[in-house]
Design a protein around this motif. Structure first.
Motif, short mmCIF file in Angstrom:
data_model
loop_
_atom_site.label_atom_id
_atom_site.label_comp_id
_atom_site.label_asym_id
_atom_site.label_seq_id
_atom_site.Cartn_x
_atom_site.Cartn_y
_atom_site.Cartn_z
N TYR A 45 16.39 -1.21 -12.77
CA TYR A 45 17.09 -2.38 -13.31
C TYR A 45 18.60 -2.34 -13.09
CZ TYR A 45 17.18 1.32 -16.86
OH TYR A 45 17.30 2.54 -17.50
N CYS A 46 19.14 -1.18 -12.74
CA CYS A 46 20.58 -0.97 -12.90
C CYS A 46 21.39 -1.20 -11.62
CB CYS A 46 20.82 0.44 -13.41
SG CYS A 46 22.56 0.74 -13.77
N ARG A 50 20.45 5.32 -24.43
CA ARG A 50 19.36 4.41 -24.76
C ARG A 50 18.02 5.02 -24.37
NH1 ARG A 50 21.09 -1.76 -23.28
NH2 ARG A 50 22.85 -1.95 -24.72
N GLU A 76 15.52 3.24 -23.71
CA GLU A 76 15.09 2.21 -22.74
C GLU A 76 13.73 1.59 -23.08
OE1 GLU A 76 17.55 1.29 -21.18
OE2 GLU A 76 18.75 3.02 -20.59
N MET A 92 16.63 -2.52 -23.60
CA MET A 92 16.92 -3.87 -23.12
C MET A 92 15.84 -4.81 -23.63
SD MET A 92 17.97 -3.07 -19.19
CE MET A 92 16.54 -2.06 -18.93
N PRO A 122 20.12 -8.14 -23.83
CA PRO A 122 19.15 -8.71 -22.91
C PRO A 122 19.17 -8.02 -21.54
CG PRO A 122 21.06 -10.14 -23.09
CD PRO A 122 21.23 -9.05 -24.12
N PHE A 123 18.02 -7.88 -20.93
CA PHE A 123 17.97 -7.45 -19.53
C PHE A 123 18.50 -8.62 -18.69
CE2 PHE A 123 15.49 -8.32 -15.65
CZ PHE A 123 16.01 -7.31 -14.84
N ILE A 124 19.38 -8.30 -17.75
CA ILE A 124 19.92 -9.31 -16.84
C ILE A 124 19.76 -8.78 -15.41
CG2 ILE A 124 21.97 -10.65 -16.18
CD1 ILE A 124 23.13 -10.02 -19.00
N LEU A 131 26.55 -3.39 -14.03
CA LEU A 131 25.16 -2.98 -14.25
C LEU A 131 24.23 -4.16 -14.02
CD1 LEU A 131 25.57 -0.90 -17.55
CD2 LEU A 131 25.98 -0.20 -15.20
N TYR A 132 24.77 -5.38 -14.23
CA TYR A 132 23.99 -6.61 -14.06
C TYR A 132 24.93 -7.70 -13.58
CZ TYR A 132 26.00 -6.74 -18.74
OH TYR A 132 26.88 -6.66 -19.79
N1 5AD Z 1 20.67 -5.62 -17.68
C1 5AD Z 1 20.98 -5.31 -18.96
N2 5AD Z 1 21.28 -4.06 -19.36
C2 5AD Z 1 21.28 -3.10 -18.42
N3 5AD Z 1 21.52 -1.78 -18.51
C3 5AD Z 1 21.42 -1.25 -17.27
N4 5AD Z 1 21.11 -2.20 -16.38
C4 5AD Z 1 21.01 -3.36 -17.07
C5 5AD Z 1 20.67 -4.69 -16.71
N5 5AD Z 1 20.35 -5.02 -15.45
C6 5AD Z 1 21.72 -1.09 -19.78
C7 5AD Z 1 20.74 0.08 -19.92
C8 5AD Z 1 21.66 1.28 -20.01
C9 5AD Z 1 22.96 0.68 -20.52
C10 5AD Z 1 24.16 1.48 -20.22
O1 5AD Z 1 23.02 -0.57 -19.86
O2 5AD Z 1 19.97 -0.07 -21.10
O3 5AD Z 1 21.19 2.28 -20.87
#
Ligand code: 5AD
Ligand code: FES
Length: 352
Positions: free
Chosen positions: A72-73, A164, A166, A205, A235-237, A311-312
């Motif tokens: 995801y990162c 985290r 995760e 996330m 939120p995951f992005i 990260l996103y």
């Molecule tokens: N979207 C949202 N959060 C993210 N993280 C990493 N990638 C993403 C993403 N695409 C969060 C993870 C990590 C924190 C530092 O950032 O949960 O532990």
């Protein structure tokens, strides 16, 4: 909201927690009315413990170099379209000095798992920050390390660690990470941190690929049992140069709902309204506070590197100076009736 949903919310409030299957049921049944009732209760609890104070932590993103490949990162190792950076010791110390002058008394050093930051290098930096600012708390967010390493960093003066979890579901964890990373190792790190005496932050996330009401129920159960001092959820992005680039983004609605559930589970927990939440909605962080969060983390990284710690996609606060970021958040909190405070802001266990 039906009778059952109301019953679950009342039980959560009264008993500070639900069984795993009840958490799953609460999530699956949720609607707007339930969310607003939950937010009201969560905010009341946060007000009782922390009043109108919102804690601030100065975030310093010290390295975008990472040996891992989390799917995801945006700073995963295989993303070769991003420019990498690493702050020097002098740059990190000057960010802390600037933060200190702006009033911050907690610094969070966050970075990828960059092998350059050996125990020796990190301990030296922590020692110097503590020497310059003995009244400040140093928080680390530098990923997985050995017990001995965590111990050495703790002995050098770091008192908090954010890692985290995760996801608390091993199968889901394997969907989000490459095969050389393990759920067991992550959980072991969290236990090690706690054993050493750190104030620990875990988190996850919201809306990550493969997440279900059942996996979230496991996260909530883990959080209930582990009792972290802090819990980071956002939120995951999707990031455009990761395997998850075409996946759906997590929602504001579910993130707010879960912030409220976590506040009711642990009234004293430090719960940040994250940058990711501010990224998916212009008032995301304000809404996060109103749903029960009580921490914000303005960015203190040098402006010239901020864009590179992505990260996103579309991350906010990448163009603003530290002072701007701080006063922006101060104004935003003021507008909803809260005040940012700059002390160390330890978790308020005693209150409830
Ligand atoms: N979207 C949202 N959060 C993210 N993280 C990493 N990638 C993403 C993403 N695409 C969060 C993870 C990590 C924190 C530092 O950032 O949960 O532990
Ligand atoms: Fe960083 Fe608003 S909080 S610019």
């Amino acid at each position: 909201m039906d009778g059952r949903e109301r019953e679950l919310i009342e039980k959560l409030e009264k008993e500070k927690g639900l069984s795993e299957s009840e958490y799953a049921e609460l999530i699956a049944r949720r609607d707007e009315e339930a969310a607003s009732l939950l937010a009201k209760k969560a905010r009341r609890v946060a007000d009782a413990v922390y009043g109108d104070a919102i804690y601030t932590r100065g975030l310093i993103e010290i390295s975008s170099i990472c040996r891992n490949n989390c799917l995801y990162c945006g700073i995963r190792k295989d993303n070769n379209l991003t420019e990498r950076y690493r702050l020097s010791k002098e740059q990190i110390l000057s960010c802390a000095d600037e933060g200190y002058d702006l009033g911050f008394r907690t610094f969070v050093l966050q970075g990828g798992e960059d092998p350059f930051f050996s125990d020796e290098v990190l301990c030296d930096i922590i020692t110097d920050i503590k020497k310059a600012h003995p009244d400040c708390a140093v928080t680390l967010s530098m990923g997985e390390r050995s017990f001995e390493s965590y111990q050495a960093l703790f002995d050098a003066g770091a008192e908090r660690y954010l890692l985290r979890h995760e996801t608390a579901d091993a199968t889901h964890y394997a969907m989000l990470h490459p095969s050389d990373m393990s759920f067991e190792k992550r959980m072991q790190c969290l236990r090690d941190l706690k054993k050493i005496g750190y104030q620990v932050g875990c988190g996850f996330m919201v809306g990550s690929p493969g997440q279900t009401a059942e996996t979230i129920a496991k996260d909530l159960t883990f959080i209930r049992i582990f009792k972290p001092e802090m819990c980071g959820i956002g939120p995951f992005i999707p990031h455009h140069n990761t395997p998850f680039k075409d996946e759906k983004q997590g929602t504001l609605e579910l993130t707010l709902f879960l912030l409220s559930v976590i506040r009711l589970t642990h009234p004293w927990v430090l719960l940040p309204a994250t940058t990711a939440l501010g990224t998916i909605h212009p008032q995301g962080r304000e809404k996060g506070i109103l749903a029960g969060a009580n921490v914000v983390m303005p960015n203190l990284s040098p402006v010239e590197v901020r864009k590179k710690y992505e990260l996103y996609d579309n991350k906010i606060c990448t163009g603003e100076e530290s002072a701007q970021c701080r006063s922006c958040l101060e104004d935003r909190m003021k507008a909803i009736g809260y005040r940012t405070v700059v002390d160390r802001g330890d978790a308020n266990h005693g209150k409830i």
